[in-house]
Motif scaffolding. Structure first.
Motif, PDB file in Angstrom:
ATOM      1  N   GLY A  44       0.831  -1.196   0.000  1.00  0.00           N
ATOM      2  CA  GLY A  44       0.000   0.000   0.000  1.00  0.00           C
ATOM      3  C   GLY A  44       0.864   1.244   0.000  1.00  0.00           C
ATOM      4  N   ILE A  45       0.448   2.257  -0.765  1.00  0.00           N
ATOM      5  CA  ILE A  45       1.234   3.490  -0.906  1.00  0.00           C
ATOM      6  C   ILE A  45       0.321   4.699  -0.783  1.00  0.00           C
ATOM      7  N   ALA A  64       3.623  -1.266   3.573  1.00  0.00           N
ATOM      8  CA  ALA A  64       3.081   0.041   3.189  1.00  0.00           C
ATOM      9  C   ALA A  64       4.190   1.082   3.234  1.00  0.00           C
ATOM     10  N   LEU A  65       4.118   2.036   2.303  1.00  0.00           N
ATOM     11  CA  LEU A  65       5.132   3.075   2.208  1.00  0.00           C
ATOM     12  C   LEU A  65       4.477   4.437   2.062  1.00  0.00           C
ATOM     13  N   GLN A  66       5.114   5.440   2.661  1.00  0.00           N
ATOM     14  CA  GLN A  66       4.698   6.814   2.446  1.00  0.00           C
ATOM     15  C   GLN A  66       5.582   7.407   1.357  1.00  0.00           C
ATOM     16  N   LEU A  67       4.990   7.816   0.253  1.00  0.00           N
ATOM     17  CA  LEU A  67       5.739   8.494  -0.797  1.00  0.00           C
ATOM     18  C   LEU A  67       4.778   9.255  -1.696  1.00  0.00           C
ATOM     19  N   PRO A  72       8.469  10.159 -10.119  1.00  0.00           N
ATOM     20  CA  PRO A  72       8.842   8.876 -10.715  1.00  0.00           C
ATOM     21  C   PRO A  72      10.059   8.235 -10.067  1.00  0.00           C
ATOM     22  N   THR A  73      10.984   9.070  -9.562  1.00  0.00           N
ATOM     23  CA  THR A  73      12.174   8.522  -8.897  1.00  0.00           C
ATOM     24  C   THR A  73      11.795   7.798  -7.622  1.00  0.00           C
ATOM     25  N   ALA A  74      10.864   8.370  -6.867  1.00  0.00           N
ATOM     26  CA  ALA A  74      10.413   7.733  -5.629  1.00  0.00           C
ATOM     27  C   ALA A  74       9.750   6.389  -5.919  1.00  0.00           C
ATOM     28  N   LEU A  75       8.948   6.330  -6.991  1.00  0.00           N
ATOM     29  CA  LEU A  75       8.302   5.077  -7.376  1.00  0.00           C
ATOM     30  C   LEU A  75       9.338   4.024  -7.770  1.00  0.00           C
ATOM     31  N   THR A 101      -0.512   7.546 -12.969  1.00  0.00           N
ATOM     32  CA  THR A 101      -0.765   6.514 -13.979  1.00  0.00           C
ATOM     33  C   THR A 101       0.283   6.567 -15.080  1.00  0.00           C
ATOM     34  N   LEU A 102       0.605   7.767 -15.532  1.00  0.00           N
ATOM     35  CA  LEU A 102       1.616   7.934 -16.574  1.00  0.00           C
ATOM     36  C   LEU A 102       2.982   7.452 -16.087  1.00  0.00           C
ATOM     37  N   ASN A 103       3.345   7.808 -14.857  1.00  0.00           N
ATOM     38  CA  ASN A 103       4.622   7.363 -14.292  1.00  0.00           C
ATOM     39  C   ASN A 103       4.725   5.847 -14.266  1.00  0.00           C
ATOM     40  N   VAL A 104       3.656   5.211 -13.800  1.00  0.00           N
ATOM     41  CA  VAL A 104       3.669   3.758 -13.633  1.00  0.00           C
ATOM     42  C   VAL A 104       3.760   3.052 -14.983  1.00  0.00           C
ATOM     43  N   LYS A 105       3.008   3.536 -15.968  1.00  0.00           N
ATOM     44  CA  LYS A 105       3.058   2.918 -17.298  1.00  0.00           C
ATOM     45  C   LYS A 105       4.427   3.142 -17.955  1.00  0.00           C
TER      46      LYS A 105
END
Length: 233
Positions: A44-45, A64-67, A72-75, A101-105
């Motif tokens: 969970g984020i 779980a992480l707080q970010l 995108p660097t954190a992801l 969504t764009l970062n993840v894709k």
């Protein structure tokens, strides 16, 4: 038999064992809880530290992480791009939802499910690469409307926009009759796949299988054919 849960994850990779959920509001928590109950590892984020602490304390996730998911660097540092399936459960903040969504894709995630709060929001998510867009509030409204107009339907799993599997309370018109006598396929265009009574499943149905009030019948078919069954008020 929770068909609703199956519906949410029907498009996910069947070999996925780990999921990441970004956004731990009410919807995100519900998704985490459902996946965790099914035995999957869930990360969970959220950028809100309290939400992260709460979901860990409630043991609804494996980690779980707080970010900030717009970074995108954190992801990448959190390993999000290594997940097969990521659920973007951010609905209220349009810009944050779209950028995440764009970062993840762009990070290479193979399957991204994104929550949308409006049709415009959903269109934008699709255009930037979301593999599936869901509308929880809209779907909840449909579910409520169905429960009010067809209370005999206990649960429903939409296979696609035109076909479903449904659990129905056996109507009075079917009581005391066998499947052979009813000829469901010929008369209604649906197929019976199971009978449920006191949480016990009877799957290998025969023409002489008896239908009785108190039992639940599971059928599969086109929605327009299912609507022909005597299950309305």
């Amino acid at each position: 038999m929770n068909l609703t849960t199956l519906n949410l994850f029907s498009g996910s990779r069947k070999d996925s064992k780990q999921f990441a959920v970004i956004g731990l509001g009410r919807f995100g928590r519900a998704v985490c809880s459902a996946l965790h109950d099914l035995g999957y590892e869930v990360l969970g984020i959220d950028k809100d530290a309290k939400r992260v602490d709460d979901i860990l304390n409630d043991r609804l996730v494996s980690h779980a992480l707080q970010l900030d998911s717009v970074d995108p660097t954190a992801l990448k540092e959190a390993g999000i791009y290594e997940f097969d399936t990521v659920i973007i459960a951010i609905g209220s903040f349009l810009q944050e939802s779209i950028i995440t969504t764009l970062n993840v894709k762009q990070g290479g995630v193979k399957h991204v499910i994104a929550k949308a709060s409006s049709s415009i929001h959903g269109t934008l998510l699709t255009k930037i690469g979301a593999d599936r867009v869901i509308y929880p509030e809209q779907e909840a409204g449909y579910t409520l409307a169905r429960s009010l107009t067809t209370p005999q339907i206990l649960d429903r799993f939409d296979l696609d926009p035109d076909h479903s599997i449904v659990e129905i309370i056996i109507p009075q018109q079917f009581h005391g009759k066998t499947l052979g006598e009813l000829q469901l396929r010929n008369r209604y265009g649906v197929n019976a796949i199971a009978l449920i009574h006191q949480d016990k499943f009877e799957i290998n149905l025969h023409p002489d299988s008896l239908l009785e009030q108190g039992k639940i019948l599971v059928v599969i078919g086109a929605n327009q054919d299912i609507s022909k069954l005597p299950i309305h008020n």
